[in-house]
Write an enzyme that holds these catalytic residues in place. Structure first.
Site, short mmCIF file in Angstrom:
data_model
loop_
_atom_site.label_atom_id
_atom_site.label_comp_id
_atom_site.label_asym_id
_atom_site.label_seq_id
_atom_site.Cartn_x
_atom_site.Cartn_y
_atom_site.Cartn_z
N CYS A 67 0.92 -1.32 -0.31
CA CYS A 67 -0.34 -0.25 0.22
C CYS A 67 0.64 1.32 0.45
CB CYS A 67 -1.05 0.15 0.95
SG CYS A 67 -0.26 -0.08 3.01
N ASP A 71 -7.75 3.82 0.91
CA ASP A 71 -7.65 4.58 2.50
C ASP A 71 -7.51 4.98 3.40
OD1 ASP A 71 -5.10 5.58 4.02
OD2 ASP A 71 -4.12 6.93 2.21
N ARG A 131 -3.16 -0.62 5.38
CA ARG A 131 -3.73 -1.84 4.84
C ARG A 131 -3.14 -2.91 4.83
NH1 ARG A 131 -5.41 2.14 -0.68
NH2 ARG A 131 -3.86 3.07 0.86
P1 4NP Z 1 -1.81 3.32 4.45
O1 4NP Z 1 -2.49 4.21 4.64
O2 4NP Z 1 -1.05 3.09 3.18
O3 4NP Z 1 -2.80 2.23 4.37
O4 4NP Z 1 -0.64 2.73 5.27
C1 4NP Z 1 -1.71 5.15 4.84
C2 4NP Z 1 -1.00 5.71 6.05
C3 4NP Z 1 -0.20 7.20 6.10
C4 4NP Z 1 -0.16 7.92 4.83
C5 4NP Z 1 -1.04 7.40 3.83
C6 4NP Z 1 -1.71 6.47 3.35
N1 4NP Z 1 0.98 9.05 5.60
O5 4NP Z 1 0.50 10.09 3.89
O6 4NP Z 1 1.61 9.33 6.00
#
Ligand code: 4NP
Length: 144
Positions: free
Chosen positions: A7, A117, A13
């Site tokens: 992800c 997300d 995720r």
């Molecule tokens: P992930 O969610 O892609 O599901 O881990 C996110 C976690 C952090 C960030 C973006 C999406 N971020 O911008 O820090």
């Protein structure tokens, strides 16, 4: 089978996907190697988001020991399948593919749908868990 879950941040995720797939593979007697990585570098070295840890724990899965890492090109050599959560992940990983063999390894976890997300919405973690679980069950079904 070696599976990499990918992800953006590798804290919400894909850690869930790693934990759920490990859990289901074990439950089904499959000796699979499962890992996860992110396309973004903000959280390298950190554990999963506390909301993902809590949601997984509610379903009996402990993901607290995972450590965030960045996707690397050698992951194409080390894994048979690379499952991504959304279109952005898909584009980012395909941009790193060196050849057709790499490209063929990359698929959306849910086939034709995305895992949204949940980072900015606490209420999304439970539905996201369910989506990921359904995707993982489908993969197990296809391979057993
Ligand atoms: P992930 O969610 O892609 O599901 O881990 C996110 C976690 C952090 C960030 C973006 C999406 N971020 O911008 O820090």
């Amino acid at each position: 089978m070696k599976i990499l879950m990918v992800c953006l941040g590798n804290i919400c995720r894909s850690p869930l996907a790693e934990g759920i797939m490990q859990h289901l593979a074990k439950e089904n007697g499959l000796d699979w190697h499962i890992d996860s990585a992110g396309t973004g570098n903000w959280h390298i070295g950190e554990g999963p988001d506390r909301r993902s840890i809590r949601t997984a724990r509610e379903y009996g899965i402990d993901i607290s020991g995972q450590v965030c890492r960045l996707f690397k090109v050698s992951d194409f050599d080390d894994f048979d399948q690379i499952f991504v959560m959304d279109g952005n992940n898909f584009g980012d990983i395909l941009a790193l593919a060196r050849n057709e063999e790499d490209t063929k390894k990359v698929k959306l976890l849910l086939g034709d749908k995305i895992v949204p997300d949940p980072y900015h919405d606490d209420t999304e973690f439970e539905p996201v868990f369910k989506l990921i679980e359904a995707g993982c069950r489908e993969i197990i079904k296809q391979h057993s």
